[in-house]
Structure formats: C-alpha cells, structure tokens
Design a protein around this motif. Sequence first.
Motif, PDB file in Angstrom:
ATOM      1  N   THR A 107      67.656  21.842 -19.874  1.00 54.81           N
ATOM      2  CA  THR A 107      67.461  20.405 -19.556  1.00 54.81           C
ATOM      3  C   THR A 107      67.580  19.650 -20.330  1.00 54.81           C
ATOM      4  O   THR A 107      67.814  18.462 -20.512  1.00 54.81           O
ATOM      5  N   LEU A 108      66.323  19.880 -21.138  1.00 54.39           N
ATOM      6  CA  LEU A 108      65.883  18.973 -21.351  1.00 54.39           C
ATOM      7  C   LEU A 108      66.078  18.996 -23.187  1.00 54.39           C
ATOM      8  O   LEU A 108      67.096  18.116 -23.952  1.00 54.39           O
ATOM      9  N   GLY A 109      67.342  20.001 -23.742  1.00 54.95           N
ATOM     10  CA  GLY A 109      68.425  19.698 -24.929  1.00 54.95           C
ATOM     11  C   GLY A 109      69.294  19.518 -24.166  1.00 54.95           C
ATOM     12  O   GLY A 109      69.867  18.213 -25.022  1.00 54.95           O
ATOM     13  N   LEU A 169      62.368  15.438 -11.749  1.00 61.37           N
ATOM     14  CA  LEU A 169      62.056  14.181 -10.919  1.00 61.37           C
ATOM     15  C   LEU A 169      62.875  12.797 -10.846  1.00 61.37           C
ATOM     16  O   LEU A 169      63.467  12.146 -10.112  1.00 61.37           O
ATOM     17  N   PRO A 170      61.898  12.469 -11.967  1.00 63.62           N
ATOM     18  CA  PRO A 170      62.435  10.953 -12.415  1.00 63.62           C
ATOM     19  C   PRO A 170      64.478  10.641 -13.228  1.00 63.62           C
ATOM     20  O   PRO A 170      64.576   9.922 -13.467  1.00 63.62           O
ATOM     21  N   ILE A 171      64.695  12.279 -13.133  1.00 59.76           N
ATOM     22  CA  ILE A 171      65.761  12.109 -13.884  1.00 59.76           C
ATOM     23  C   ILE A 171      67.403  11.481 -13.285  1.00 59.76           C
ATOM     24  O   ILE A 171      67.581  10.328 -14.343  1.00 59.76           O
ATOM     25  N   PRO A 172      67.322  11.353 -12.295  1.00 62.02           N
ATOM     26  CA  PRO A 172      68.767  10.245 -11.357  1.00 62.02           C
ATOM     27  C   PRO A 172      68.470   9.344 -12.176  1.00 62.02           C
ATOM     28  O   PRO A 172      69.202   8.249 -12.452  1.00 62.02           O
ATOM     29  N   ALA A 173      67.345   8.269 -11.293  1.00 67.83           N
ATOM     30  CA  ALA A 173      66.881   6.746 -11.136  1.00 67.83           C
ATOM     31  C   ALA A 173      66.920   6.789 -13.099  1.00 67.83           C
ATOM     32  O   ALA A 173      67.488   5.622 -13.287  1.00 67.83           O
ATOM     33  N   LEU A 231      62.309  13.138 -23.613  1.00 68.93           N
ATOM     34  CA  LEU A 231      61.040  12.924 -24.642  1.00 68.93           C
ATOM     35  C   LEU A 231      59.733  12.004 -22.712  1.00 68.93           C
ATOM     36  O   LEU A 231      58.880  12.474 -22.832  1.00 68.93           O
ATOM     37  N   PHE A 232      60.706  11.340 -22.305  1.00 67.27           N
ATOM     38  CA  PHE A 232      59.606   9.985 -21.578  1.00 67.27           C
ATOM     39  C   PHE A 232      59.259  11.913 -20.494  1.00 67.27           C
ATOM     40  O   PHE A 232      57.961  12.197 -20.094  1.00 67.27           O
TER      41      PHE A 232
END
Length: 234
Positions: free
Chosen positions: A135-137, A173-177, A148-149
């Motif tokens: 996911t990070l990649g 958790l913040p990925i969609p927004a 990075l956030f």
Amino acid sequence: MQIGAFFTTCWYVLPVSALAAYLFGSINFAILISRIFSKDDIRNYGSGNAGATNMLRAKGPGLAALTMAGDLLKAVAAVEFARWFAAACAVKTAADGVTVDPTFAAAYVAGLFCIIGHLYPLYFGFRGGKGVVATLGMYLVLDWKMALFCLGLFIIVVAITKWVSLGSIVGVLPIPALTFLSTYTISDTSLFTALFCTVMGALVSLTVIVKHIPNIRRLIDGTESKISFKKKEG
C-alpha cells in the motif's frame, strides 16, 4: 475522456491492469527471501504471515529490509505499468461532460490488485502478507506526500505503542479521504475520476483492515505482540 468512449474503446485497460498487478503482487518477497537465505518458509514462523514484520521478528532487520524493498518495488512496478498501458491504449476524445482519466483509473485499480496479489499470491498457495508495505509503494507513486503522511501516522503510533498492527490500521484509515483530496483538488481530475479513485482507495483501506482482524482481536484482549528489532535466537 468521456465515460462512454473509455468503456467502448479502452474497456480492456482496467482488466489487463488488474491482472498484471495481481501477478506482480503475487511475487512474495518474504517467502522468496526466506527460501533463498534460510532454506525455509517464513510462514512456518511467528504469526505465519509472509510479510516484513514477521520477517523482522523471525529473521532480523536485514532480511526484513530486503523484504520491504521488494514489496515496495513490486507495487511501484504494478502502478507504473498500468499508467503506461492506459496512456498507450487510450483514445483521445473531447473532454466535455462527465469524464474519466484512464491513467488515474488504471493506476488505482492496479494498486488495489497488487495488494490483493500480495495477500493471496498465486505462486504460493494464496497465503501471503497483509499488504501494508505494498500500500505504501502504491501511494508513493500516486501521491508521495499522502504516502509520507500515512507513513508518519504509522511511525508515531508504533513508536508510542510498539504495535505494528495498530500503526498499520491507523495509517490506512485516512486513505479514502486523502485519495479524494489528492485526485480531485490537487490533481484536478474530473469528479467521476476522483470518486472512482476514492472507491479504490477505500477498498485498499478496507482490505488491509480486514486482514488485521485477528490483530484487532488480540489488541482488544491485550495479547498482541509488540515489535522488537532484535532477531530471535534459535
């Protein structure tokens, strides 16, 4: 590109991108590295998870770092291939009305399916990792500031609690927004494209969290293992 033109002239872009990304994701570096360097299977150790965290606990930071690098690079390769393929196949049309950007759509689909491949690798009996590094990649390619956030959130939580699982959950958790903010506001795509990418981002977040359900139960019970950077003896 208008939606109708995309699905009539480039209908094959998304499934090809998804398939290629799944095959990229199925290259599980934790399993490969443990077989090459230790002549065994990382899934026989610790949590049984084929990922960087279990590699760290079972084999030490060196092999864990190699695993992480491999998982990052395969996600980068999957997303970049999808971008290239979509751009090469897309037919340029008038951009009036509701539009979809094929490169954005294919890239986010590829990211999701690369993670699915990591979780359920075709080449290794469909028993893989939990998709955090992949996911990070994915997001390092799509929006490195967002990546990075989320990584920062992960590091803060792990530094405080020593629970990698909790850091992983909080980090996604913040990925969609953030995906909607990145695609619609910053990248200035169409609303439809932004919503499509946001749905893909939500599925990524949900997939990673669902894979952590056993960890969530252990966190609630107070039995979740904490991280250590020392290789276990034996």
